[in-house]
Design an enzyme around this catalytic site. Structure first.
Site, PDB file in Angstrom:
ATOM      1  CG  HIS A 166      -2.061  -1.030   1.001  1.00 53.18           C
ATOM      2  ND1 HIS A 166      -2.084  -2.221   1.668  1.00 53.18           N
ATOM      3  CD2 HIS A 166      -3.151  -1.028   0.201  1.00 53.18           C
ATOM      4  CE1 HIS A 166      -3.149  -2.916   1.302  1.00 53.18           C
ATOM      5  NE2 HIS A 166      -3.815  -2.222   0.400  1.00 53.18           N
ATOM      6  CG  ASN A 167       3.885   1.019  -2.551  1.00 52.73           C
ATOM      7  OD1 ASN A 167       3.228   1.164  -3.584  1.00 52.73           O
ATOM      8  ND2 ASN A 167       4.622  -0.053  -2.336  1.00 52.73           N
ATOM      9  CG  HIS A 206      -7.484   4.040  -3.277  1.00 50.23           C
ATOM     10  ND1 HIS A 206      -6.439   4.207  -4.144  1.00 50.23           N
ATOM     11  CD2 HIS A 206      -7.400   2.753  -2.843  1.00 50.23           C
ATOM     12  CE1 HIS A 206      -5.757   3.080  -4.234  1.00 50.23           C
ATOM     13  NE2 HIS A 206      -6.316   2.176  -3.452  1.00 50.23           N
ATOM     14  CG  ASP A 316      -8.320  -0.789  -4.138  1.00 54.18           C
ATOM     15  OD1 ASP A 316      -7.081  -0.603  -4.190  1.00 54.18           O
ATOM     16  OD2 ASP A 316      -8.949  -0.902  -3.070  1.00 54.18           O
ATOM     17  CE1 TYR A 338      -3.154  -9.045   2.779  1.00 56.19           C
ATOM     18  CE2 TYR A 338      -3.069 -11.212   1.769  1.00 56.19           C
ATOM     19  CZ  TYR A 338      -3.666  -9.979   1.905  1.00 56.19           C
ATOM     20  OH  TYR A 338      -4.787  -9.700   1.179  1.00 56.19           O
ATOM     21  CB  ALA A 366      -2.094 -15.868  -2.082  1.00 58.81           C
TER      22      ALA A 366
HETATM   23  C1  NAG Z   1      -7.395  -8.573   7.563  1.00 63.53           C
HETATM   24  O1  NAG Z   1      -6.671  -9.374   8.467  1.00 63.53           O
HETATM   25  C2  NAG Z   1      -7.415 -10.383   9.111  1.00 63.53           C
HETATM   26  C3  NAG Z   1      -6.495 -11.078  10.057  1.00 63.53           C
HETATM   27  O2  NAG Z   1      -6.251 -10.277  11.139  1.00 63.53           O
HETATM   28  C4  NAG Z   1      -8.061 -11.319   8.120  1.00 63.53           C
HETATM   29  O3  NAG Z   1      -8.865 -12.269   8.782  1.00 63.53           O
HETATM   30  C5  NAG Z   1      -8.897 -10.501   7.157  1.00 63.53           C
HETATM   31  O4  NAG Z   1      -9.476 -11.328   6.184  1.00 63.53           O
HETATM   32  C6  NAG Z   1      -8.070  -9.433   6.511  1.00 63.53           C
HETATM   33  N1  NAG Z   1      -8.918  -8.629   5.651  1.00 63.53           N
HETATM   34  C7  NAG Z   1      -8.646  -8.406   4.367  1.00 63.53           C
HETATM   35  C8  NAG Z   1      -9.600  -7.560   3.626  1.00 63.53           C
HETATM   36  O5  NAG Z   1      -7.661  -8.866   3.807  1.00 63.53           O
HETATM   37 ZN    ZN Z   2      -5.851   0.264  -2.644  1.00 61.35          ZN
END
Ligand code: NAG
Ligand code: ZN
Ligand code: NAG
Ligand code: NAG
Length: 432
Positions: A166-167, A206, A316, A338, A366
């Site tokens: 997010h930069n 944003h 986005d 993450y 992922a």
């Molecule tokens: C944000 O992080 C949590 C874990 O703390 C995860 O469960 C959640 O899905 C994440 N949200 C997004 C939008 O990636």
């Molecule tokens: Zn974004």
């Protein structure tokens, strides 16, 4: 003393908090946020020292950590305010960044989803963004001061943090995808110029000052942001608030020539779009759009607003629309961010999502679910209104899905072999 000559030790959570302290903090409330965070961390450490009966060496290390943190906090106490002012105060003396001449090829490429954002320095990306505002006729139609536009973009750049994902480059990509969609779908024939200005400006703003930890973390860790926004889209509310703090400075206010009514509209429109980027609202927003899309009415303000929300959402999360060489590095960036979050969640005893856990996630796992169940359904719905995106945007998504599914099969096969091997080894060991 032997203990003190040991290499200085910083626990993962501490080194994280230190690196988290350094980037683009600004404004007084930021300082409170930091103080709360550091204080919490100190309290945690102190409690561990007391309760867990740590070994002498570790206690000594912790003492050092604590001392260093306290010093860090003290030294940041004053300098932060200076840094803050620098960030939020536009550079009056430098009204323009070194202007890069955008070649004819660059200007052409900029209109396509295939544009490779990795090739460019921040200054070049700023020139590209500036070009888009001129090219769309926004500068002319809204009588935007071109110097203010430059200063505003610089200020935007300064208020993105150096997160792995997010930069400022992410900001650029999202905005460039918006520009591509405006061109590709001839949105200027469907929307007013005010709508185009809102779409572009919301894209630019944003993720302003994104801290690199998502809403769930903010809420679970009860951060300053979550408290301020009552757990309701804390990040998106913050991005938006920072955006309008920037506009509140005359030197950066590209809307200074607007009458109050126009400003009100641009403010409302921008807020709506930035708040729509919270993925927690994905289902709700897409469902609302699905209900309208078969009888879409460009004269209906509600329909238009809903479409704009879906468009910014598409942009986005549009990395996988891009060519594989451009898209793939973003997956590594996202996983890095993450992992930073899940490491911190583990250190703080907060819930960790498996898809963020460095022990559990791989690039294919992922991406596959996200492409199949989030990206393709959303883009296929937009496709109903804009058949133009089939080849340029939806087809690349399908190809990316297929590629990651192949990669996953290879991963799975390798794991199977690995498992068999280790089974044979244990069996062999047992026989002996
Ligand atoms: C944000 O992080 C949590 C874990 O703390 C995860 O469960 C959640 O899905 C994440 N949200 C997004 C939008 O990636
Ligand atoms: Zn974004
Ligand atoms: C920060 O500075 C103010 C005065 O400049 C002082 O009162 C306060 O105690 C300092 N805080 C820390 C954490 O050092
Ligand atoms: C494991 O052992 C079996 C026979 O004991 C053999 O057929 C097989 O190829 C071995 N697998 C691996 C991966 O070494």
């Amino acid at each position: 003393m032997q203990i003190l000559s040991l290499p200085f030790f910083i626990s993962p959570s501490l080194s994280l908090s230190l690196s988290h302290l350094s980037p683009s903090v600004h404004r007084a409330f930021k300082i409170n946020e930091l103080k709360t965070e550091v204080t919490n961390r100190l309290a945690m450490l102190e409690k561990r020292v007391e309760l867990e009966g740590m070994k002498v060496v570790e206690i000594e290390k912790c003492h050092n950590d604590i001392k260093k943190l306290r010093e860090e906090m003290a030294s940041r106490n004053n300098s932060n305010f200076l840094e803050d002012n620098k960030k939020l105060t536009p550079r009056r003396d430098v009204p323009s960044y070194p202007k890069y001449h955008l070649s004819k090829e660059t200007v052409e490429a900029l209109r396509l989803p295939t544009f490779d954002a990795w090739q460019w320095e921040p200054n070049e990306m700023l020139s590209c963004l500036e070009h888009m505002y001129h090219d769309l006729g926004l500068v002319k139609d809204f009588n935007i001061n071109p110097i203010t536009l430059k200063r505003w973009l610089l200020c935007i750049h300064d208020n993105y943090r150096n997160n792995p994902f997010h930069n400022f480059r992410h900001c650029f990509c999202v905005t460039q995808m918006m520009y591509s969609m405006i061109c590709l779908c001839s949105l200027q024939e469907k929307f007013t110029q005010l709508d185009i200005l809102i779409l572009m400006t919301a894209a630019v703003c944003h993720d302003l000052d994104h801290p690199g930890f998502n809403n769930t973390y903010q809420i679970n860790a009860r951060t300053e942001l979550a408290v301020r926004y009552n757990d309701i889209s804390p990040l998106e509310n913050h991005h938006c608030a920072v955006a309008f703090q920037i506009f509140s400075q005359p030197d950066c206010n590209i809307f200074s020539n607007f009458d109050p009514e126009a400003f009100k509209q641009i403010r409302q429109g921008t807020i709506t779009l930035i708040l729509a980027t919270d993925m927690a609202r994905h289902g709700e927003i897409l469902d609302s759009f699905k209900q309208k899309v078969d009888n879409f009415d460009y004269a209906d303000e509600e329909h238009i607003t809903c479409l704009k929300m879906v468009l910014i959402k598409c942009c986005d999360i549009s990395n996988e629309v891009r060519p594989m060489e451009v898209a793939e590095p973003w997956v590594d960036c996202l996983l890095e961010e993450y992992f930073m979050q899940s490491d911190r969640e583990k250190a703080e005893g907060l819930p960790v999502a498996p898809f963020m856990d460095r022990e559990k996630v791989t690039k294919p796992t992922a991406q596959i679910g996200f492409i199949k169940f989030v990206l393709i359904p959303m883009f296929e719905t937009v496709l109903k209104l804009f058949p133009q995106i089939e080849e340029a945007m939806v087809q690349p998504l399908r190809e990316s899905r297929d590629r990651y599914e192949e990669l996953k099969q290879i991963d799975d096969a390798m794991n199977e072999v690995q498992k068999k091997k280790s089974e044979n080894l244990t069996m062999g060991g047992k026989k002996k």
